[in-house]
Design an enzyme around this catalytic site. Structure first.
Site, PDB file in Angstrom:
ATOM      1  N   THR A 145      -8.914   8.593   9.252  1.00  0.00           N
ATOM      2  CA  THR A 145      -8.394   7.442   8.511  1.00  0.00           C
ATOM      3  C   THR A 145      -7.941   6.325   9.448  1.00  0.00           C
ATOM      4  O   THR A 145      -7.288   5.380   9.017  1.00  0.00           O
ATOM      5  CB  THR A 145      -7.204   7.864   7.630  1.00  0.00           C
ATOM      6  OG1 THR A 145      -6.256   8.538   8.469  1.00  0.00           O
ATOM      7  CG2 THR A 145      -7.631   8.770   6.499  1.00  0.00           C
ATOM      8  N   LYS A 162       0.848  -1.193   0.000  1.00  0.00           N
ATOM      9  CA  LYS A 162       0.000   0.000   0.000  1.00  0.00           C
ATOM     10  C   LYS A 162       0.885   1.245   0.000  1.00  0.00           C
ATOM     11  O   LYS A 162       1.739   1.398   0.861  1.00  0.00           O
ATOM     12  CB  LYS A 162      -0.916  -0.028   1.220  1.00  0.00           C
ATOM     13  CG  LYS A 162      -1.863  -1.237   1.225  1.00  0.00           C
ATOM     14  CD  LYS A 162      -2.630  -1.378   2.523  1.00  0.00           C
ATOM     15  CE  LYS A 162      -1.735  -1.809   3.653  1.00  0.00           C
ATOM     16  NZ  LYS A 162      -2.496  -2.115   4.893  1.00  0.00           N
ATOM     17  N   GLY A 180      -7.819   3.031  11.142  1.00  0.00           N
ATOM     18  CA  GLY A 180      -8.409   1.724  10.822  1.00  0.00           C
ATOM     19  C   GLY A 180      -8.546   1.410   9.346  1.00  0.00           C
ATOM     20  O   GLY A 180      -9.156   0.402   8.987  1.00  0.00           O
ATOM     21  N   THR A 181      -7.973   2.242   8.483  1.00  0.00           N
ATOM     22  CA  THR A 181      -8.150   1.981   7.041  1.00  0.00           C
ATOM     23  C   THR A 181      -7.457   0.676   6.612  1.00  0.00           C
ATOM     24  O   THR A 181      -7.989  -0.052   5.773  1.00  0.00           O
ATOM     25  CB  THR A 181      -7.608   3.137   6.169  1.00  0.00           C
ATOM     26  OG1 THR A 181      -6.371   3.563   6.709  1.00  0.00           O
ATOM     27  CG2 THR A 181      -8.558   4.293   6.131  1.00  0.00           C
ATOM     28  N   CYS A 196      -6.925  -2.026   8.472  1.00  0.00           N
ATOM     29  CA  CYS A 196      -7.757  -3.139   8.967  1.00  0.00           C
ATOM     30  C   CYS A 196      -8.966  -3.308   8.062  1.00  0.00           C
ATOM     31  O   CYS A 196      -9.337  -4.423   7.686  1.00  0.00           O
ATOM     32  CB  CYS A 196      -8.263  -2.842  10.380  1.00  0.00           C
ATOM     33  SG  CYS A 196      -6.991  -2.425  11.558  1.00  0.00           S
TER      34      CYS A 196
HETATM   35  O1  PXL Z   1      -3.003  -0.518  12.668  1.00  0.00           O
HETATM   36  C1  PXL Z   1      -4.027  -1.349  12.589  1.00  0.00           C
HETATM   37  C2  PXL Z   1      -4.602  -1.801  13.892  1.00  0.00           C
HETATM   38  C3  PXL Z   1      -4.734  -3.138  14.115  1.00  0.00           C
HETATM   39  N1  PXL Z   1      -5.278  -3.636  15.229  1.00  0.00           N
HETATM   40  C4  PXL Z   1      -5.736  -2.845  16.191  1.00  0.00           C
HETATM   41  C5  PXL Z   1      -5.641  -1.464  16.041  1.00  0.00           C
HETATM   42  C6  PXL Z   1      -5.045  -0.918  14.876  1.00  0.00           C
HETATM   43  C7  PXL Z   1      -4.900   0.527  14.721  1.00  0.00           C
HETATM   44  O2  PXL Z   1      -5.070   1.285  15.629  1.00  0.00           O
HETATM   45  O3  PXL Z   1      -6.113  -0.671  16.989  1.00  0.00           O
HETATM   46  C8  PXL Z   1      -6.343  -3.418  17.412  1.00  0.00           C
END
Ligand code: PXL
Length: 291
Positions: free
Chosen positions: A211, A178, A213-214, A216
């Site tokens: 942005t 990405k 959590g993008t 995930c």
């Molecule tokens: O960066 C991705 C991510 C993955 N897992 C958890 C997160 C985050 C981003 O904050 O909180 C639990």
């Protein structure tokens, strides 16, 4: 009428108490796309839109037991793996899947939070690279993660291509690097197979701080489309469209005082079901090939 079965996926990831990333983002994403979401929690993070204040790993045996419990009964047709805090949990995941026929696995190589907190224990990186990477169908690193996996700086598109060739030594399958961290207005994500460039996905950057959590969300959406039966390039194309719309639809909305989530639920669709035992949809999408 014969028996119906939901289209099902499993996410193996950390909990984000703020609800924008991690397993919460995954479940919202899969649900919004009409896919039933089962989950195995690997860690509990204490966080809100302002940042992460604590991380607690779930015992590896409990991670493994959740996966086996879901796999033995619910039988998802695609898997997403996100944050896995320690090496023992990584090995437990590999061990859990050794009991089943291969399934599409999307591995989001989560290492640090967007705010800079460690989401992987010091020393677990080699285990991620050497044991988790090889079981993935598709790996979705961002630029810093790709750089670490490849052991080189990645500062331009040509570096991405070189990094992909190095990462293919650990996984000869699909790799989506990405490009969002290259500070350009046009974002370019590059899809490789066995180190060779297969497709380029472009898009315009949306000016917003919402942005969180993008990454995930993208990997969960890819897993959802794979669960429906799409191939990897089609699943990536559709998932990127979903994420772009979710960012745009949440760009001006305030959730907390910091970095807000995307709008996962801008257009939820009903859960999809198919006749039990019937083949999945095989509809194919055109995707942009390398220019
Ligand atoms: O960066 C991705 C991510 C993955 N897992 C958890 C997160 C985050 C981003 O904050 O909180 C639990």
């Amino acid at each position: 009428m014969g028996q119906l079965e939901y289209v099902k996926a499993l996410t193996i990831a950390g909990s984000d108490s703020g609800g924008g990333a991690g397993i919460q983002a995954d479940i919202k994403t899969m649900s919004a796309l009409g896919v039933y979401a089962a989950s195995a929690v690997t860690a509990v993070t204490v966080q809100n839109t302002l940042g992460v204040s604590d991380v607690h790993a779930v015992p590896p045996a409990v991670v493994e037991a959740q996966i086996r419990s879901v796999m033995d009964d619910i039988r998802p047709t695609a898997i997403k793996i996100g944050m896995v805090y320690d090496a023992d949990s990584m090995r437990a995941i590999v061990q859990a899947f050794s009991h089943y026929a291969p399934l599409p696995i999307v591995l989001d190589t989560v290492m640090v939070s967007s705010s800079g907190s460690a989401f992987m224990q010091a020393g677990a990186f080699e285990c991620l690279r050497d044991t988790l990477l090889p079981i993935a169908t598709l790996v979705t690193p961002n630029l810093p993660e790709a750089a670490r996996l490849a052991g080189m700086d990645v500062r331009c598109l040509a570096d991405m291509d070189a990094a992909a060739r190095r990462i293919a030594e650990y996984n000869p399958g699909w790799l989506l690097i990405k490009g969002g961290h290259l500070n350009r207005t046009r974002i370019e994500d590059r899809l490789y197979k066995n180190g060779e460039l297969v497709a380029v996905f472009g898009g315009m950057r949306v000016e917003t701080t919402n942005t969180h959590g993008t990454g995930c969300t993208l990997s969960a959406a890819i897993a959802a489309y794979l669960a429906m039966g799409h191939g990897v390039p089609e699943a990536v194309e559709r998932a990127r469209d979903y994420v772009q719309q979710a960012i745009a639809q949440g760009a001006c909305v305030i959730t907390g005082r910091g970095f807000g989530p995307v709008n996962h639920l801008f257009a939820p669709v009903p859960l999809q079901a198919k006749a039990s035992g019937a083949p999945m949809c095989t509809q194919r999408l055109q995707y942009r090939t390398k220019s």
